[in-house]
Design an enzyme around this catalytic site. Structure first.
Site, short mmCIF file in Angstrom:
data_model
loop_
_atom_site.label_atom_id
_atom_site.label_comp_id
_atom_site.label_asym_id
_atom_site.label_seq_id
_atom_site.Cartn_x
_atom_site.Cartn_y
_atom_site.Cartn_z
CG HIS A 15 1.81 -74.31 -6.68
ND1 HIS A 15 0.69 -73.66 -7.17
CD2 HIS A 15 1.35 -75.36 -5.97
CE1 HIS A 15 -0.40 -74.28 -6.76
NE2 HIS A 15 -0.03 -75.33 -6.02
CE LYS A 54 0.26 -77.78 -9.85
NZ LYS A 54 -0.23 -76.63 -9.06
CG HIS A 58 -6.43 -78.47 -7.46
ND1 HIS A 58 -5.37 -78.46 -8.35
CD2 HIS A 58 -5.88 -78.19 -6.25
CE1 HIS A 58 -4.24 -78.22 -7.70
NE2 HIS A 58 -4.52 -78.05 -6.44
CE LYS A 91 -4.24 -74.65 -8.61
NZ LYS A 91 -4.98 -74.80 -7.40
CG ASP A 135 -16.61 -57.36 -18.44
OD1 ASP A 135 -17.34 -57.79 -17.53
OD2 ASP A 135 -16.15 -56.23 -18.47
#
Length: 416
Positions: A166, A168, A334, A336, A341
């Site tokens: 998965h 890239k 899309h 992630k 903080d």
């Protein structure tokens, strides 16, 4: 006549049928939702415009970082890097569409190899089943590793043989590297809100090493082995966390848990598919309980309807526990990413779900740098201008049918 054996047989048969029905119900509901959503997406596609930020640059010691939030800008930078390559290009992607953008990347790689650049490509076979296999036919001087759809051991549930690639990643001349959520395709260039980061400098080794390790472990005999060059630069505040099922290594989940546990002010998370496991779910609630401002941005409607519904099954406990949920409107987000903080940032390929955190090959950068975190918080705030907050009062007014759907699908949560 002894009726006990007969009753026992009937009980076993009833239990078997009940078990099969219980297992089939969520699968049937998921299939029905998927078909219905496919029709809806044709009638109401996610094609609205959305706010974006120009590429943002910061420096982490001797490494220059640039954040991309619009696919067209990212692709221009990636193609420019490939066109300028002198020695090596390493490209790894999950989805690679046979469309205008996809063909442009293919031709640029072919051109690089023709001028003597060593080109290595990794593409996931399963993710590209709908792409004509001929699209991935390259000249011999482009080395292509197609990560197989099926591998020996998968049917035996061997964890080391599970998971998709998965990731890239693009690395050019060991000098410039890219990583993030963007796949390759025309739709992603303008219609999806995603996040990628570009590195230029010593920290590019983190991405090069991730690519080389995967290539050498998965290559067949016809593909050349890549050299592991090592690194004399140590940046503990800019490192790649790499999930590798073949090695039973899953550090990305750990960096999330550690960062959330440290939080004293705020946690901002952007996720395409947000299905946290028990520990991450509890860590977010614990942070909210001690006064941390926990905000999660997710698509109001993603491209995977079942993932949406599985996520919604956790909304009640999160909202009641003080976690704020924001729904991105009229476009697919899309990304992630997360910041904590104003110091800690992660950008990469892993979703907060089981498939990414304990299943797939993934890579996330973990960066401890206030300037970069500030940039990412600016991006988060801009994204919130295209989102609406879901309150507990609104959520609890959802229909009874919706609640039943969430309950029926909940057994699938450990699978996704």
């Amino acid at each position: 006549m002894d009726v006990a054996p007969d009753l026992l047989r009937r009980a076993r048969k009833f239990a078997l049928r009940a078990g099969l029905l219980a297992a089939a119900a969520p699968v049937a509901v998921a299939a029905a939702m998927t078909v219905t959503d496919a029709v809806r997406r044709r009638m109401h596609p996610l094609t609205a415009t959305f706010p974006t930020e120009k590429p943002l640059t910061e420096h982490v010691e001797d490494t220059t970082t640039t954040i991309y939030t619009y696919g067209a800008d990212l692709y221009d930078a990636m193609l420019e890097a490939i066109r300028g390559a002198r020695h090596t290009v390493m490209l790894e992607t999950y989805i690679w569409k046979d469309d205008t953008v996809g063909r442009q990347f293919k031709q640029t790689l072919i051109d690089a190899a023709a001028r003597g650049v060593k080109v290595y490509v990794v593409v996931d076979g399963f993710a590209n089943l709908v792409v004509p296999r001929s699209f991935f036919n390259f000249p011999p001087d482009v080395h292509v590793l197609r990560f197989p759809v099926f591998r020996p051991g998968m049917l035996a549930l061997n964890v080391r043989k599970s998971g998709r690639d998965h990731r890239k990643i693009l690395v050019v001349d060991d000098r410039v590297g890219f990583v993030g959520g963007y796949n390759i395709g025309s739709m992603y260039a303008t219609q999806w809100r995603d996040t990628h980061i570009r590195l230029e400098g010593p920290a590019v080794w983190e991405l090069r090493n991730a690519f080389v390790d995967f290539w050498n472990r998965q290559r067949t005999g016809r593909l050349p082995q890549l050299t592991d060059v090592g690194s004399d630069t140590w940046l503990p505040h800019l490192r790649a966390a790499r999930n590798a099922p073949s090695e039973l290594v899953f550090p990305i989940r750990g960096i999330y848990l550690d960062a959330i546990d440290r939080a004293t002010s705020h946690v901002y998370i952007t996720q395409a598919y947000f299905i946290p496991d028990h520990d991450i779910h509890d860590a977010l609630l614990a942070a909210a309980t001690r006064g941390v401002d926990v905000r999660v941005l997710v698509p109001h409607r993603s491209n995977h309807v079942v993932a949406d519904w599985l996520a919604r099954g956790l909304y009640t406990s999160l909202l009641r526990g003080g976690v704020r949920i924001f729904l991105y409107q009229d476009a697919m987000v899309h990304a992630k990413t997360a910041t904590v903080d104003g110091r800690w940032t992660t950008i990469g390929t892993a979703n907060i779900d089981r498939l990414s955190l304990t299943g797939n090959y993934e890579v996330n950068l973990e960066i401890v740098d206030p300037a970069l975190a500030a940039r990412m918080e600016d991006v988060f705030r801009l994204d919130l201008t295209n989102a609406r907050e879901l309150t507990i009062e609104q959520w609890e007014r959802r229909s009874g049918l919706a609640k039943v759907g969430e309950a029926l699908l909940s057994p699938l949560r450990p699978l996704l």
